[in-house]
Design an enzyme around this catalytic site. Structure first.
Site, PDB file in Angstrom:
ATOM      1  N   SER A 107       0.340  -1.456  -0.200  1.00 47.96           N
ATOM      2  CA  SER A 107       0.780  -0.118   0.061  1.00 47.96           C
ATOM      3  C   SER A 107       1.107   1.171  -0.098  1.00 47.96           C
ATOM      4  O   SER A 107       1.857   1.681   0.296  1.00 47.96           O
ATOM      5  CB  SER A 107      -0.700   0.342   1.054  1.00 47.96           C
ATOM      6  N   TYR A 130      -2.612   5.624  -4.778  1.00 44.30           N
ATOM      7  CA  TYR A 130      -4.404   6.070  -4.287  1.00 44.30           C
ATOM      8  C   TYR A 130      -4.390   7.681  -5.796  1.00 44.30           C
ATOM      9  O   TYR A 130      -3.706   7.913  -6.876  1.00 44.30           O
ATOM     10  CB  TYR A 130      -5.217   7.342  -3.333  1.00 44.30           C
ATOM     11  N   THR A 156      -6.178   2.494  -6.757  1.00 45.08           N
ATOM     12  CA  THR A 156      -7.802   2.543  -5.701  1.00 45.08           C
ATOM     13  C   THR A 156      -8.398   3.197  -6.394  1.00 45.08           C
ATOM     14  O   THR A 156      -8.201   5.050  -5.856  1.00 45.08           O
ATOM     15  CB  THR A 156      -7.265   2.331  -4.124  1.00 45.08           C
ATOM     16  N   LYS A 252      -8.624  -0.787  -8.761  1.00 43.55           N
ATOM     17  CA  LYS A 252      -9.781  -1.860  -7.568  1.00 43.55           C
ATOM     18  C   LYS A 252     -10.612  -1.029  -6.855  1.00 43.55           C
ATOM     19  O   LYS A 252     -10.236  -0.127  -6.786  1.00 43.55           O
ATOM     20  CB  LYS A 252      -8.744  -2.146  -6.116  1.00 43.55           C
ATOM     21  N   HIS A 276     -14.110  -1.920  -0.690  1.00 44.23           N
ATOM     22  CA  HIS A 276     -13.017  -1.613   0.250  1.00 44.23           C
ATOM     23  C   HIS A 276     -13.143  -1.899   1.578  1.00 44.23           C
ATOM     24  O   HIS A 276     -13.233  -1.841   2.247  1.00 44.23           O
ATOM     25  CB  HIS A 276     -12.478  -0.424   0.389  1.00 44.23           C
TER      26      HIS A 276
END
Ligand code: GLV
Length: 390
Positions: A107, A130, A156, A252, A276
Site C-alpha cells: 500500500s 491512490y 484504488t 481496485k 474496500h
C-alpha cells in the site's frame, strides 16, 4: 501453542496482541458497518454442491493473475499501516507471500517504504496507489515502483473521499500512535508488540514522509486523505494514470457494472470487484453479491478479481466459481501478521489453501480452473434482489 485451524483463531490472538487503535483500524467498516458485515455474511448464503465418485486426486490450486503464476487465486491486498500491526509488517508479509507463491500488494499508506520492501524480498510485488491531486508525487511513486521492479500497479479508485470509521476517530488513529492516557494504558498491556516496535526504525508512513509536499500532519491518515486526494477524479484522469505505467494495471474498487465497462475502456488489465472491505460507502451491497452483474457486464473481456469479505478457502472457491480469476485478502492475513508476524501470514495462507484444496476436491474438481457456477447452490434472487432503476 494453540492449534490454529481457521482464520478466526488468528483474529483472536491478533486482538490480544496488538494495540486497540490498530486492531480497530483493521477491524472496522464505515458508519454502521453493515456493508463490512454483509461482505462476509453474504458468502454464507451461497452453498457448495457436494459430488462423489469423481476423480479428486492430483488436485491443483495453481492459476494465473494478470498473467503471473500464482500458487492459488489469492493475492495479499494493499493494507494501510501494516507495519503498525507488527514491526516491519510489510516486509514480513511480503516475504511470506513470496515463499508461498502469491502476489503481495504494498500500500502507498505502508510503514515500510517501496525501496525497503524491495531490498528485503526477491519476488516482484504489486504496488498500490491512490488517485491523488499532486502529479509530481504520483509520478515519483510510479518511478519508485518501476525502480523496485513492481510487477503490477493497483490503482484504488474508490477512495476519492475517506468513509467515516467511527472507531478511528474515537481512538485518534495515527502512525506512530499519539501518546494519550488511553493509548499508553492500552499499549502497556501489549508489551511484546511494543518491544518489537522499539526494535525497528520503521514507524512512519515510509512512502509519504519526506516525499509528499504540503502534508500538515503526516502521521494522520484522515488529514492526509482530506488534503491530498482528488475529489474531482474522472475517467480521463484514470486513463492518464494508466498511461504512466507500462505493465499490468489493476483498478481496485469497482462495484457497479457501468463502472466496470468504463474500466475496460481506459485499458485496465484487471478490475477488483470491491467495496474496500466495507470501509467506504456503508450501505453498498457486498462484493460477492455484485460479482455476477460485473461478470455479465465485462467478464468475457477483462480479468475480474474479488476482494472484501474473504475469510476462508471456501470463500475463495465461491468467488472463483462465480467467475473471478483471483481474489484479494486483507484482514485475513493482517490477523496472522498481528498474531505471529511472518509465520502468522504463512499460517493464514496455509489455512486458506487447505480449505480451498479440500473443498474443491469435495465438490468434485481437480483444479481451480474447473470451478464454475455449477459447483454452487445460489439463492435464486442472490444477484437480483436489489436492483438499480437506471
Ligand atoms: C485505506 O485505504 C483504508 O481503507 O484505511
Amino acid at each position: 501453542m494453540a492449534v490454529i485451524t481457521e482464520i478466526e483463531d488468528l483474529r483472536k490472538i491478533y486482538k490480544r496482541r496488538v494495540p486497540k487503535m490498530f486492531y480497530d483500524y483493521a477491524e472496522s467498516g464505515s458508519w454502521t458497518e453493515q456493508t463490512f458485515r454483509e461482505n462476509s455474511s453474504d458468502f454464507d448464503l451461497i452453498k457448495l454442491r457436494q459430488r462423489i465418485a469423481m476423480d479428486m486426486d492430483n488436485r491443483s490450486t495453481k492459476t494465473t493473475m494478470v498473467g503471473q503464476e500464482v500458487a492459488m487465486p489469492v493475492a495479499l491486498a494493499p493494507v494501510g499501516l501494516t507495519g503498525m500491526q507488527h514491526a516491519d509488517g510489510e516486509i514480513k508479509a511480503a516475504k511470506a507471500a513470496e515463499k508461498f507463491g502469491v502476489p503481495y500488494t504494498l500500500s502507498t499508506m505502508s510503514i515500510c517504504s517501496i525501496e525497503d520492501v524491495a531490498a528485503h524480498t526477491s519476488a516482484p510485488f504489486w504496488f498500490q496507489v491512490y488517485t491523488l491531486k499532486d502529479d509530481d508525487f504520483m509520478k515519483r511513486l510510479f518511478d519508485r515502483a518501476k525502480e523496485a521492479k513492481c510487477s503490477a500497479l493497483v490503482i484504488t479508485v474508490d477512495l476519492q473521499l475517506l468513509g467515516q470509521r467511527h472507531r478511528d476517530l474515537k481512538n485518534g488513529l495515527s502512525a506512530p500512535p499519539k501518546l494519550t492516557p488511553a493509548s499508553v494504558a492500552n499499549m502497556m498491556t501489549k508489551i511484546p508488540w511494543g518491544l518489537e516496535m522499539l526494535g525497528t526504525k520503521r514507524r512512519f508512513f515510509g512512502n509519504i514522509v519526506g516525499h509528499a509536499k504540503g502534508v500538515t500532519d503526516p502521521s494522520s491518515l484522515s488529514s492526509w486523505t482530506a488534503e491530498a486526494f482528488d475529489q474531482s477524479l474522472d475517467w480521463e484522469r484514470i486513463k492518464q494514470f494508466r498511461s504512466w505505467w507500462d505493465g499490468p494495471v489493476i483498478l481496485k474498487g469497482i462495484l457497479d457494472p457501468e463502472d466496470a465497462k468504463m474500466a475496460l475502456n481506459v485499458g485496465a488489465d484487471a478490475i477488483v470487484c470491491s467495496n474496500h472491505g466495507g470501509r467506504q460507502l456503508d450501505g453498498a451491497l457486498s462484493s460477492i453479491r455484485m460479482l455476477p452483474q460485473i461478470m455479465d457486464a465485462v467478464g468475457d473481456k477483462i480479468e475480474v478479481h474479488l476482494d472484501s469479505g474473504i475469510r476462508s478457502g471456501q470463500d475463495v472457491l465461491k468467488a472463483v466459481a462465480l467467475g473471478a480469476k483471483g481474489t484479494m485478502i486483507g484482514r485475513a492475513y493482517t490477523y496472522g501478521l498481528g498474531a505471529m508476524g511472518e509465520a502468522g501470514v504463512t499460517k493464514a495462507l496455509e489455512v486458506i489453501h487447505k480449505e480451498l484444496d479440500l473443498s474443491m476436491g469435495l465438490c468434485g474438481c481437480q483444479s481451480v480452473e474447473d470451478l464454475d457456477p455449477s459447483n454452487l447452490l445460489i439463492p435464486e434472487d442472490f444477484a437480483t434482489r436489489w436492483q438499480a432503476s437506471v
